[in-house]
Motif scaffolding. Structure first.
Motif, PDB file in Angstrom:
ATOM      1  N   LEU A  92      43.311  10.169   1.737  1.00 45.37           N
ATOM      2  CA  LEU A  92      43.759  11.005   2.855  1.00 45.37           C
ATOM      3  C   LEU A  92      44.570  10.194   3.861  1.00 45.37           C
ATOM      4  N   LEU A  93      44.163   8.962   4.111  1.00 44.64           N
ATOM      5  CA  LEU A  93      44.927   8.115   5.034  1.00 44.64           C
ATOM      6  C   LEU A  93      46.321   7.834   4.484  1.00 44.64           C
ATOM      7  N   LEU A 110      48.889  12.914  14.265  1.00 45.92           N
ATOM      8  CA  LEU A 110      48.338  13.818  13.252  1.00 45.92           C
ATOM      9  C   LEU A 110      46.908  13.384  12.923  1.00 45.92           C
ATOM     10  N   PRO A 111      45.986  13.602  13.843  1.00 44.78           N
ATOM     11  CA  PRO A 111      44.612  13.122  13.602  1.00 44.78           C
ATOM     12  C   PRO A 111      43.860  14.025  12.616  1.00 44.78           C
ATOM     13  N   PHE A 112      42.909  13.435  11.941  1.00 46.11           N
ATOM     14  CA  PHE A 112      41.942  14.222  11.187  1.00 46.11           C
ATOM     15  C   PHE A 112      40.820  14.619  12.147  1.00 46.11           C
ATOM     16  N   LEU A 137      36.080  20.752   8.697  1.00 44.34           N
ATOM     17  CA  LEU A 137      36.891  20.370   9.852  1.00 44.34           C
ATOM     18  C   LEU A 137      37.185  18.875   9.870  1.00 44.34           C
ATOM     19  N   SER A 138      36.232  18.058   9.478  1.00 43.28           N
ATOM     20  CA  SER A 138      36.379  16.608   9.633  1.00 43.28           C
ATOM     21  C   SER A 138      37.461  16.035   8.733  1.00 43.28           C
ATOM     22  N   THR A 139      37.707  16.643   7.575  1.00 44.14           N
ATOM     23  CA  THR A 139      38.716  16.118   6.649  1.00 44.14           C
ATOM     24  C   THR A 139      40.033  16.877   6.734  1.00 44.14           C
ATOM     25  N   ALA A 140      40.168  17.779   7.716  1.00 39.49           N
ATOM     26  CA  ALA A 140      41.416  18.539   7.894  1.00 39.49           C
ATOM     27  C   ALA A 140      42.353  17.785   8.833  1.00 39.49           C
ATOM     28  N   LEU A 164      44.813  18.260   0.507  1.00 37.30           N
ATOM     29  CA  LEU A 164      45.010  18.121   1.944  1.00 37.30           C
ATOM     30  C   LEU A 164      44.949  19.496   2.602  1.00 37.30           C
ATOM     31  N   VAL A 165      44.156  19.599   3.670  1.00 35.80           N
ATOM     32  CA  VAL A 165      44.051  20.827   4.449  1.00 35.80           C
ATOM     33  C   VAL A 165      44.703  20.596   5.804  1.00 35.80           C
ATOM     34  N   LEU A 166      45.579  21.510   6.203  1.00 38.08           N
ATOM     35  CA  LEU A 166      46.205  21.469   7.519  1.00 38.08           C
ATOM     36  C   LEU A 166      45.567  22.546   8.392  1.00 38.08           C
ATOM     37  N   ASP A 167      45.126  22.182   9.569  1.00 39.17           N
ATOM     38  CA  ASP A 167      44.641  23.151  10.552  1.00 39.17           C
ATOM     39  C   ASP A 167      45.650  23.213  11.694  1.00 39.17           C
ATOM     40  N   ALA A 168      46.242  24.392  11.881  1.00 38.99           N
ATOM     41  CA  ALA A 168      47.226  24.579  12.948  1.00 38.99           C
ATOM     42  C   ALA A 168      46.507  24.693  14.289  1.00 38.99           C
ATOM     43  N   VAL A 169      46.964  23.913  15.256  1.00 40.35           N
ATOM     44  CA  VAL A 169      46.302  23.829  16.562  1.00 40.35           C
ATOM     45  C   VAL A 169      47.175  24.513  17.606  1.00 40.35           C
TER      46      VAL A 169
END
Length: 297
Positions: A92-93, A110-112, A137-140, A164-169
């Motif tokens: 992931l990194l 772009l934090p996880f 949430l922790s790996t998004a 990879l999961v993207l969470d839009a903020v």
């Protein structure tokens, strides 16, 4: 005639020396009498007519290969964590690094989720269970709305070799929901200060308000809950226990920005893995040496 005899003697002496050397190579003494020579020839014929030496046990090669793979994987994890303030896995990194480089952004933009959340010290015995609750949430990768379109285009154009999961903020998240239970996971984690703190508080209240219960029967009394061994009640009729890894396997934990403990753990495992690799190599070398001796005879 004398010259011929002398040459014959020299030839016999040379043959004797050659035979002595070959016998010494396989640990057999030179025969001193004709009777001993006859016995040696009989033994040689017997061994020559017998079955060929067996191949080296394939399991020894497999064991060495597996030991070497474990050392390589640990080396990779340690290298990825050194100099970083993260507990996320290397794949992931690496994916984030590629995305950030393509956008000319620092990785911190772009934090996880796991880099901004941590289990409070007084609830450390619940760490494994809380890791399971917060895993989605922790790996998004958390992507602000003002970066979302650019990140999507870059991710769409790459093969990342990882899920990879993207969470839009949203730029202006709504206030957090009220916590329903004093035993909630929400009370047992710390959210890092910063521009994403309000969003994380909102996400925790909406999706991760899990009661930490002392007994699985207490799950009947809550909408969402978790036991200390990691049994989750996700909804009124859905339960989950992900035991692919032990709940107390710290190597799998990803929450928090301090990875010193994880590095110490990985270095300890690397030392043990290298010892196992040396032992596997020694067993294979011994088997190879033994077979080479049989072939040489």
């Amino acid at each position: 005639l004398i010259d011929d005899a002398r040459a014959g003697v020299q030839g016999v002496a040379g043959a004797r020396e050659a035979l002595d050397a070959r016998l010494a190579h396989v640990g057999v003494p030179m025969p001193a009498t004709a009777e001993e020579l006859d016995q040696l020839l009989a033994l040689a014929e017997q061994e020559a007519s017998g079955p060929a030496p067996q191949a080296i046990d394939f399991a020894l090669n497999v064991a060495l290969s597996q030991a070497q793979a474990t050392v390589r994987e640990l080396d990779r994890e340690i290298e990825a964590l050194r100099g970083e303030r993260t507990n996320l896995p290397p794949d992931l990194l690496a994916a984030r690094a590629r995305i950030a480089a393509a956008l000319d952004l620092p990785a911190q933009a772009l934090p996880f989720g796991g880099e901004l959340l941590d289990v409070r010290t007084e609830f450390s015995d619940w760490s494994g269970a809380i890791e399971r609750v917060l895993a989605p949430l922790s790996t998004a990768l958390l992507v602000r709305d003002d970066l979302l379109a650019r990140v999507r285009r870059v991710v769409d154009g790459m093969h990342l070799d990882v899920r990879l999961v993207l969470d839009a903020v949203p730029l202006a998240p709504e206030p957090p929901s009220a916590v329903r239970d004093e035993r909630s996971v929400i009370h047992r984690v710390r959210v890092a200060d910063g521009p994403l703190a309000a969003y994380l508080h909102r996400r925790l209240g909406d999706e991760f308000d899990y009661a930490c219960v002392a007994h699985p029967d207490e799950l009947d009394d809550v909408d969402r809950g978790v036991t200390i061994t990691g049994l989750l009640k996700r909804s009124r009729r859905r339960y989950e226990k992900n035991d692919r890894f032990r709940v107390d396997d710290r190597r799998r934990w990803v929450l928090g920005a301090d990875n010193a403990h994880k590095l110490d753990l990985l270095l300890h495992e690397l030392s043990a893995a290298k010892r196992a690799e040396r032992a596997a190599r020694e067993r294979l070398d011994q088997a190879q040496h033994a077979r080479d001796g049989l072939v040489a005879r």
